[in-house]
Design a protein around this motif. Structure first.
Motif, PDB file in Angstrom:
ATOM      1  N   LYS A 236      -8.905   2.152  -2.343  1.00 19.30           N
ATOM      2  CA  LYS A 236      -8.639   3.226  -1.395  1.00 19.30           C
ATOM      3  C   LYS A 236      -9.350   2.936  -0.081  1.00 19.30           C
ATOM      4  O   LYS A 236     -10.563   2.707  -0.050  1.00 19.30           O
TER       5      LYS A 236
ATOM      6  N   PHE B 222      -4.366   0.378  -1.607  1.00 23.84           N
ATOM      7  CA  PHE B 222      -3.881  -0.998  -1.487  1.00 23.84           C
ATOM      8  C   PHE B 222      -3.910  -1.651  -2.873  1.00 23.84           C
ATOM      9  O   PHE B 222      -4.922  -1.611  -3.572  1.00 23.84           O
TER      10      PHE B 222
ATOM     11  N   THR C 185      -2.974  10.310   1.802  1.00 25.58           N
ATOM     12  CA  THR C 185      -3.624  11.274   2.680  1.00 25.58           C
ATOM     13  C   THR C 185      -3.243  12.690   2.273  1.00 25.58           C
ATOM     14  O   THR C 185      -2.063  12.978   2.082  1.00 25.58           O
TER      15      THR C 185
ATOM     16  N   SER D 163       0.838  -1.189   0.000  1.00 27.49           N
ATOM     17  CA  SER D 163       0.000   0.000   0.000  1.00 27.49           C
ATOM     18  C   SER D 163       0.877   1.244   0.000  1.00 27.49           C
ATOM     19  O   SER D 163       2.071   1.182   0.312  1.00 27.49           O
ATOM     20  N   TYR D 164       0.260   2.367  -0.351  1.00 27.66           N
ATOM     21  CA  TYR D 164       0.967   3.638  -0.281  1.00 27.66           C
ATOM     22  C   TYR D 164      -0.012   4.721   0.160  1.00 27.66           C
ATOM     23  O   TYR D 164      -1.218   4.627  -0.063  1.00 27.66           O
ATOM     24  N   ASP D 165       0.539   5.733   0.816  1.00 30.32           N
ATOM     25  CA  ASP D 165      -0.286   6.752   1.460  1.00 30.32           C
ATOM     26  C   ASP D 165      -0.689   7.839   0.466  1.00 30.32           C
ATOM     27  O   ASP D 165       0.138   8.336  -0.294  1.00 30.32           O
TER      28      ASP D 165
ATOM     29  N   LYS E 272      -5.138   5.339   2.243  1.00 29.06           N
ATOM     30  CA  LYS E 272      -4.113   4.555   1.564  1.00 29.06           C
ATOM     31  C   LYS E 272      -4.705   3.857   0.350  1.00 29.06           C
ATOM     32  O   LYS E 272      -5.894   3.540   0.311  1.00 29.06           O
TER      33      LYS E 272
END
Length: 390
Positions: free
Chosen positions: A221, A227, A62, A58-60, A225
Motif C-alpha cells: 500500500k 501495488f 482511497t 495497481s488498484y485504488d 493504492k
C-alpha cells in the motif's frame, strides 16, 4: 515505545562480514523510520531483499468521502460491516483525515496467497473477535481477543486466523505510533505510574527463515493504492535481527486503570500516541470513591479534537442503547456528555465492566461512503429530554 530486541543469528558488529555456513554472505538491511533518526533494526537476509521480478499493476483503495465537513454526532453499527473472505478486501475505512484512517474489517480467511506491506502507515490492529497468528518477516506473534497489534510501516506480514468469525478495529497512522511519553523517563523506560510496563509488551518470537526462490506476491500500500509486486525470493528469509523497530502485541486486559476520588479525565486512559492523535483504553475499574462522587463523565467541549469511541464489551455507563461493535463520533466544535439518565444511574455505583477503545484526532475526520451505510442518522438527537422530542 518498544525496547531493544534480538532474535535469530546476528554478527558481533554491525556492517561487518557475516557469512553463511557455505562461506557466502548474508545480506544486511537497515529497517528504520524517520530517515536515520527514528527507531530501526538491523536485519540479515538469506537473499537480497531488493529482487523485484514483476510489477503487475495497481488498484485504488482511497476512501470515498461522503461527508467532508462534519459537525454532527454519529453512531455507526460496526458489526453490520459484511464479512469478506479476503483480508484486504474486508477492510472498510469509515473515518479518515490526512493523518489516519479508521477501519473496520471482518476477514474470514487467512492471507494465504500474498504477503502485505503498508509503506505509508503504522497499523494498530485491535482484535475484537478471533484468534490466530501474526506472521511477519521479523517474527511471529499469537493474538486473541483484546490484543492490540502494533505493526510498524514497512513490515511485511500475513494474518493467519483460526476460525472465520473475526472482527478487527484498525487505525492506520501516517505518523509513528509510540507509547505515551508522559509514561517514560529520559531513557525510554516506562515509569512506575504507567498503567502498563515492558513485561506487558509481547515481542516477536518464532522467526521464520525461508531460503526459497520463486514468485512471491507482496501487496504494497502506497499513497492510496495497492501495488502488486512479485519478488524473486521468499520475503520471510531473515536469519536474525536486532534493534527497536519491530511489531509487538499488547493486551487491553493488561492495562491497569488509574482511578481517583473524583472522576478522572480521558488522558488517564491513554495507551498510545502520535503527534496527530491519541489512543485510549477504557477498561474494567473501580469507580470514584469520594462520598459525593458522580462516576459519570461531566459534559465537555470537543473544541480541538474529534472523539471516536469503539465499544468492545460490557455496559458503557455514560451511553444509552450502545452495543458491542458500535462506534460513536463526537466531532470537534460542539460539547458532548452522558445521555439523559446516565448521571443519575451512576451515583452510588462502585465499579464498571466496560471495555472500549478511543481515538482522539487533532484534525477533523471525514465520513466515508462505507460509514454512511452503517450510520445512525438520529444519534445526534439522543441527548434530548423526553419533553423535547418530536
Amino acid at each position: 515505545m518498544p525496547f531493544y530486541h534480538k532474535l535469530g543469528k546476528i554478527p558481533h558488529k554491525r556492517h561487518t562480514v557475516f557469512r553463511k555456513p557455505d562461506g557466502s554472505l548474508y545480506y544486511e538491511q537497515l529497517f528504520g523510520t524517520i530517515g536515520f533518526d527514528g527507531m530501526s533494526s538491523n536485519l540479515y537476509h538469506e537473499h537480497r531483499p531488493t529482487q523485484v521480478k514483476e510489477i503487475k499493476g495497481s488498484y485504488d483503495v482511497t476512501p470515498k468521502v461522503a461527508v467532508e465537513n462534519n459537525l454532527k454526532s454519529y453512531r455507526f453499527r460496526g458489526f453490520q460491516v459484511t464479512p469478506h473472505p479476503d483480508y484486504l478486501e474486508s477492510r472498510k475505512t469509515v473515518l479518515t483525515n490526512s493523518d489516519c484512517d479508521i477501519i473496520l474489517a471482518s476477514p474470514q480467511q487467512s492471507t494465504d496467497d500474498y504477503f502485505y506491506k503498508n509503506a505509508d502507515s503504522d497499523e494498530l490492529i485491535f482484535i475484537h473477535k478471533g484468534t490466530g497468528k501474526l506472521r511477519t518477516h521479523l517474527g511471529n506473534l499469537d493474538f486473541k481477543y483484546g490484543d492490540y497489534l502494533l505493526i510498524p510501516r514497512g513490515t511485511i506480514y500475513k494474518l493467519d486466523f483460526d476460525e472465520e468469525d473475526n472482527r478487527l478495529f484498525i487505525v492506520e497512522s501516517r505518523r509513528p505510533i509510540y507509547t505515551p511519553k508522559k509514561y517514560r523517563n529520559w531513557f525510554g523506560q516506562l515509569l512506575e505510574h504507567s498503567p502498563f510496563c515492558e513485561r506487558d509488551l509481547r515481542q516477536p518470537n518464532e522467526l521464520e527463515t525461508n531460503d526459497e526462490r520463486g514468485d512471491f506476491l507482496i501487496k504494497i500500500k502506497k499513497q492510496g493504492k495497492i501495488f502488486d509486486m512479485v519478488y524473486a525470493t521468499h520475503p520471510f528469509d531473515v536469519v536474525g535481527y536486532d534493534g527497536y523497530n519491530y511489531p509487538y502485541a499488547f493486551s487491553i486486559h493488561d492495562f491497569e486503570p488509574i482511578t481517583g476520588r473524583i472522576h478522572q479525565p480521558p488522558p488517564v486512559h491513554q495507551t498510545f500516541e502520535t503527534d496527530a492523535f491519541v489512543v485510549c483504553s477504557f477498561c474494567p475499574r473501580k469507580y470514584d470513591y469520594h462520598p459525593d462522587a458522580i462516576p459519570a463523565p461531566y459534559s465537555h467541549s470537543n473544541i480541538d479534537s474529534d472523539e471516536v469511541l469503539y465499544y468492545v464489551d460490557g455496559d458503557f455507563m455514560s451511553r444509552n442503547d450502545i452495543e458491542a461493535g458500535h462506534i460513536s463520533l463526537h466531532p470537534a466544535g460542539i460539547p458532548h456528555g452522558p445521555h439523559p439518565g446516565a448521571v443519575e444511574r451512576s451515583i452510588g455505583q462502585v465499579e464498571t465492566e466496560e471495555l472500549a477503545v478511543m481515538v482522539d484526532t487533532f484534525k477533523p475526520l471525514m465520513l466515508t461512503e462505507d460509514a454512511m451505510e452503517i450510520a445512525d442518522e438520529s444519534y445526534h438527537k439522543s441527548w434530548l429530554e423526553e419533553e423535547d422530542r418530536e
